[in-house]
Design a protein around this motif. Structure first.
Motif, PDB file in Angstrom:
ATOM      1  N   ASP A 112       0.812  -1.220   0.000  1.00  0.00           N
ATOM      2  CA  ASP A 112       0.000   0.000   0.000  1.00  0.00           C
ATOM      3  C   ASP A 112       0.848   1.275   0.000  1.00  0.00           C
ATOM      4  N   GLN A 113       2.068   1.191  -0.477  1.00  0.00           N
ATOM      5  CA  GLN A 113       2.934   2.361  -0.485  1.00  0.00           C
ATOM      6  C   GLN A 113       2.442   3.412  -1.494  1.00  0.00           C
ATOM      7  N   THR A 114       2.679   4.671  -1.173  1.00  0.00           N
ATOM      8  CA  THR A 114       2.390   5.759  -2.098  1.00  0.00           C
ATOM      9  C   THR A 114       3.654   6.589  -2.283  1.00  0.00           C
ATOM     10  N   ARG A 136       5.877   6.668   0.983  1.00  0.00           N
ATOM     11  CA  ARG A 136       5.129   6.700   2.238  1.00  0.00           C
ATOM     12  C   ARG A 136       4.349   5.401   2.430  1.00  0.00           C
ATOM     13  N   GLN A 137       4.342   4.960   3.686  1.00  0.00           N
ATOM     14  CA  GLN A 137       3.600   3.756   4.039  1.00  0.00           C
ATOM     15  C   GLN A 137       3.032   3.947   5.435  1.00  0.00           C
ATOM     16  N   SER A 138       1.801   3.517   5.640  1.00  0.00           N
ATOM     17  CA  SER A 138       1.148   3.679   6.929  1.00  0.00           C
ATOM     18  C   SER A 138       1.963   3.030   8.040  1.00  0.00           C
ATOM     19  N   GLY A 139       2.177   3.800   9.113  1.00  0.00           N
ATOM     20  CA  GLY A 139       2.888   3.271  10.262  1.00  0.00           C
ATOM     21  C   GLY A 139       4.387   3.304  10.165  1.00  0.00           C
TER      22      GLY A 139
END
Length: 205
Positions: A112-114, A136-139
């Motif tokens: 789920d990287q952006t 960017r990646q959550s967490g």
């Protein structure tokens, strides 16, 4: 380190447009990134770890836009001049294979990287530019990944990547120099080929 290579791989796969020679370097990266990520999101084989599928994707979309000979020259450094033409060709081929396998292995870990793109700081006359991005990646903390490109008759070509402030070619240069001091140019070639065999074996399991 896997996360660094994953972000690295995602941007590498973004360098595809057919009219690369006419496309500014930042637009080259930005325009195709969404298409490449969409391919990965929909390709269940890659997500399940199919290394051959990932390698095919890297070879199709990445390799035409990288100057692997220059990357290898920079990584080998001053010892490049000691190598015969045959040794130079083997070094380029082995280093290229190492990078392709590394990127393709990372690509199978995409979830789920952006990617955020920073404004390009370059003049129209510049022949070398740096395209700055963040993965960017959550967490997790964002990872800065910058691409250094040169303008050639065949379009813009990447010849270095800076991950979290560390140059890829400079990082390899230290390792390569130690191997050459210990075992010579042929020793470095053998070490690269062994490493490629290990990566191929890991992917096959």
């Amino acid at each position: 380190m896997k996360k660094l290579f994953l972000g690295f791989c995602l941007l590498l796969g973004a360098l595809l447009p057919a009219h690369a020679a006419l496309t500014p370097p930042d637009q080259l990266v930005r325009t195709v990134t969404d298409d490449v990520l969409e391919i990965v999101r929909q390709d269940q084989d890659i997500q399940r770890g199919n290394a051959d599928r990932a390698i095919a994707l890297v070879e199709e979309k990445v390799l035409p836009h990288f100057n692997f000979r220059r990357m290898t020259m920079l990584a080998v450094g001053r010892d490049w001049r000691q190598a015969t033409p045959e040794q130079q060709a083997r070094l380029v081929d082995s280093f290229r294979t190492l990078l392709v396998r590394t990127y393709s292995n990372a690509l199978t870990q995409y979830r789920d990287q952006t990617i955020d793109f920073r404004p390009l700081r370059a003049a129209p006359s510049d022949t070398t530019v740096q395209v700055r991005t963040e993965v960017r990646q959550s967490g997790a903390q964002p990872i800065a990944i910058d691409y250094v490109l040169e303008r050639t008759d065949a379009g813009w070509k990447v010849f270095d990547v800076i991950v979290a402030g560390v140059s890829l070619v400079t990082n390899y240069r230290g390792t390569f120099s130690q191997e050459i001091r210990s075992s010579g140019i042929d020793g470095l070639i053998d070490a690269l080929e062994r490493r490629n065999g290990e990566l191929a074996g890991s992917a096959a399991r």
